[in-house]
Design a protein around this motif. Structure first.
Motif, PDB file in Angstrom:
ATOM      1  N   ALA A 294      24.059  37.677  55.972  1.00 34.56           N
ATOM      2  CA  ALA A 294      24.483  37.484  57.365  1.00 34.56           C
ATOM      3  C   ALA A 294      23.954  38.619  58.244  1.00 34.56           C
ATOM      4  O   ALA A 294      23.548  38.405  59.385  1.00 34.56           O
ATOM      5  CB  ALA A 294      26.009  37.424  57.437  1.00 34.56           C
ATOM      6  N   ARG A 376      24.523  29.149  50.279  1.00 28.80           N
ATOM      7  CA  ARG A 376      24.624  29.252  51.740  1.00 28.80           C
ATOM      8  C   ARG A 376      25.537  30.422  52.106  1.00 28.80           C
ATOM      9  O   ARG A 376      26.522  30.690  51.407  1.00 28.80           O
ATOM     10  CB  ARG A 376      25.192  27.952  52.317  1.00 28.80           C
ATOM     11  N   ILE A 377      25.200  31.069  53.209  1.00 30.33           N
ATOM     12  CA  ILE A 377      25.973  32.256  53.613  1.00 30.33           C
ATOM     13  C   ILE A 377      27.441  31.897  53.792  1.00 30.33           C
ATOM     14  O   ILE A 377      28.332  32.610  53.315  1.00 30.33           O
ATOM     15  CB  ILE A 377      25.400  32.854  54.911  1.00 30.33           C
ATOM     16  N   VAL A 378      27.698  30.771  54.448  1.00 24.26           N
ATOM     17  CA  VAL A 378      29.099  30.406  54.721  1.00 24.26           C
ATOM     18  C   VAL A 378      29.860  30.154  53.429  1.00 24.26           C
ATOM     19  O   VAL A 378      31.052  30.469  53.322  1.00 24.26           O
ATOM     20  CB  VAL A 378      29.199  29.177  55.665  1.00 24.26           C
ATOM     21  N   LEU A 381      30.518  33.628  51.858  1.00 26.28           N
ATOM     22  CA  LEU A 381      31.578  34.370  52.558  1.00 26.28           C
ATOM     23  C   LEU A 381      32.963  33.858  52.186  1.00 26.28           C
ATOM     24  O   LEU A 381      33.941  34.602  52.209  1.00 26.28           O
ATOM     25  CB  LEU A 381      31.381  34.266  54.076  1.00 26.28           C
TER      26      LEU A 381
END
Lengths: 385, 244
Positions: A294, A376-378, A381
């Motif tokens: 991110a 995926r970053i989301v 996280l």
């Protein structure tokens, strides 16, 4: 230094886990190195052999001697430069536990044929002049604390009686692959004694060593020697010295294969253990890696962090493992006595150990690095470490 | 040079608190949906939104309303199913993954609910981390970190590791990290969600100062009306649709 510091601190975040992983790698790499060294020791005789020498022996079995008169006939064959002969003695020094090879040799021709056995001119002269003289390798002399001038008594098994030899020289090897654990004495002494005690066993040799004019003619000269004695009472089998040595190794090939298989299996096992460790580590840090992404760090950067950590741990274990192989191999060789006359950790083994450690690091990191780079970053996280 | 000077000196967004003109963030016909088990699940539907330089926007809504998804899309850490997102004139939906990462590094400051600091790095190094992607020298990086840490009031805690800091202090480190590259926008996802009321007020006060004094454009997701009070604009989302 920022990134190396981050990798280092990450690597030792769970100290116990990392230490246990390193210990596992150390054990695996050390075991791999030791097993490889044992296999190398098995092949040491063959590797140290010369391509310019042939061995001629009875085609029936090594235990049947050949007439000494064959030496003259072999010498006359085209392509033969020199001939020597020898006999296995099989004596016992004090007790059966003190095993080491002893050969009766035609000293002058044999020493000329084996320049890798290095004797000082004085010792060579003294040995040649003394019919009861003997020479031993440096390693053998050190094992039993012998020095030049000592008397070495051997109890004969194949050739009964007590045989006393005067130690006239201690030879060194031309390189570390040369056997220094053998004793040589005069064939003449053995032959004369045998002729007195067992007249029918005299004037015969266990095998002939033939030096070729051209190593490229080994096959032709071997065939010519064997053809010379075909249909005689003692037919011969000639082969290169390497092939002769390998025929001994072949007798234990199954054991060697098992040792080699175990050595590679050890690496595969530690690879699986390390891969599990790295997968666990990457999973725990999913949110951190997602945060790095991110912040703008690339997928490749995050993957490289995992690779660097894994390779770092593996290399640390590998270096310690390689370092420990030397004392362990030394202790093993001491324990084995003269079973392995040539026993040292070879450069190829060291390279294989280093390669194995590196491979463990790379393979262990591959799956978690690939997954972390792709996630995926989301999703990262959201992960809970 | 004051702390504020240091940060604003390279600011790419003109600080005009609540001002109008060209929008800094322009969202048009934005949609996001997931496919689960062959079923299409809409998360955001036909969103149009403008955020102007110096805005302090609070995205509110119940759980599952799509507010965090909208924030993630604006921040470039998620891809829309359709529609356009322009930030400072760049259509970020059309950027490749690599370009998007570089764009985030230069334009977005992140503040997360759970701070998301690197536990093995000191506060100082956590703040320095985003600067590794810039061409700044070590000395320049350190100068900037010291300035920003002073701005959030953590100079004396710079050598401490996250587990040696309170929640509020960790969030201030995270805010310093978000500020360090002087980004175009700061996105904050429930920045006070893990803090007690008093500490939350301190953090909100700090964000307010960043917006008011430095002119930082802030987009914050919250479900807490008290937190949203600090923002200049409230945007409500209900089931993926803008409510006002």
């Amino acid at each position: 230094m920022f990134i190396p510091l981050l990798i280092l601190r990450n690597a030792f975040r769970h100290k116990l886990r990392t230490i246990l992983t390193v210990v596992g790698i150390v054990v695996a790499i050390t075991a791999f190195g030791l097993l490889r060294t044992i296999v190398d020791a098995w092949y040491a005789g063959a590797n140290a052999s010369s391509s310019a020498r042939l061995i001629t022996r009875s085609s029936v079995s090594l235990v049947f001697p050949l007439p000494l008169t064959y030496a003259q006939k072999i010498r006359q064959i085209e392509g033969v430069q020199a001939v020597s002969w020898m006999n296995w003695f099989g004596g016992v020094y004090i007790s059966e536990r003190n095993f080491f090879p002893q050969f009766a040799i035609d000293a002058q021709s044999y020493l000329d044929m084996y320049p890798e056995f290095i004797l000082s001119p004085e010792e060579r002269k003294a040995f040649l002049a003394d019919r009861s003289g003997a020479i031993v390798g440096r390693k053998l002399a050190e094992t039993y604390g012998w020095k030049v001038g000592d008397q070495i008594p051997l109890r004969g098994t194949i050739f009964p009686g007590t045989w006393n030899f005067n130690l006239r020289g201690i030879y060194d090897g031309a390189d570390k692959g040369t056997d220094q654990s053998t004793m040589f004495f005069h064939f003449g002494l053995l032959n004369e004694t045998v002729k007195k005690l067992y007249p029918r066993r005299g004037d015969s040799a266990g095998l002939f060593v033939v030096r070729l004019r051209d190593p490229g003619q080994a096959a032709e000269v071997s065939a010519a020697i064997d053809a010379t004695f075909k249909n005689s009472l003692a037919e011969t089998l000639s082969e290169t010295e390497k092939a002769f040595q390998l025929s001994f190794v072949a007798m234990t090939e199954a054991i060697l294969l098992a040792i080699q298989a175990v050595s590679y299996l050890v690496i595969v096992i530690i690879m699986a253990v390390m891969a599990n460790t790295m997968a666990m580590t990457a999973r725990e840090r999913s949110a951190e890696y997602a945060t790095l992404k991110a912040l703008g760090f690339s997928n490749a950067f995050v993957a490289s962090l995992i690779f660097a950590e894994s390779i770092g741990i593996a290399v640390l274990g590998g270096v310690i493992g390689i370092a420990l192989t030397f004392p362990l191999a030394h202790a093993f060789a001491d324990r084995m006595g003269s079973l392995f006359p040539i026993f040292f950790v070879g450069e190829e083994t060291l390279a294989l150990q280093a390669g194995a450690a590196l491979l463990v690091g790379v393979v262990a990191a591959a799956a978690p690095a690939w997954h972390t780079a792709r996630v995926r970053i989301v999703d990262g996280l959201r992960a809970v470490g | 040079m004051t702390s504020s000077d240091a940060v604003t000196s390279t600011s790419s967004a003109a600080p005009a608190v609540g001002g109008r003109g060209e929008p800094l963030v322009s969202v048009r016909n934005l949609a996001k949906y997931y496919v689960r088990g062959g079923q299409v699940i809409p998360v955001l539907v036909d969103i149009d939104l403008d955020v102007y330089p110096g805005d302090y926007v609070a995205l509110m809504g119940p759980s599952g309303s799509g507010k965090s998804t909208l924030l993630n899309l604006i921040a470039g850490i998620d891809k829309p199913s359709s529609g356009e997102i322009r930030v400072a004139g760049v259509d970020i939906a059309g950027l490749s993954e690599g370009d998007l990462a570089a764009w985030r590094a230069a334009n977005v400051g992140f503040i997360f609910q759970f701070y998301n600091l690197m536990p093995v790095l000191s506060a100082f190094r956590n703040v320095e981390l985003p600067l590794l992607l810039t061409g700044l020298s070590r000395g320049e990086r350190h100068e900037r970190v010291e300035t920003v840490l002073a701005l959030v009031g953590l100079t004396d805690r710079s050598d401490h590791f996250p587990n040696e800091l309170s929640g509020g202090q960790q969030q201030r480190v995270a805010i310093a990290r978000a500020l360090i590259t002087d980004p175009t926008i700061i996105v904050a996802d429930e920045p006070t969600g893990d803090l007690d009321r008093t500490t939350a007020q301190e953090i909100l006060g700090l964000l307010d100062r960043l917006n008011r004094d430095i002119g930082k454009t802030i987009i914050m997701v919250t479900h807490d009306p008290k937190s949203a009070e600090k923002a200049h604009r409230l945007i409500h989302l209900e089931k993926g649709v803008l409510a006002d």
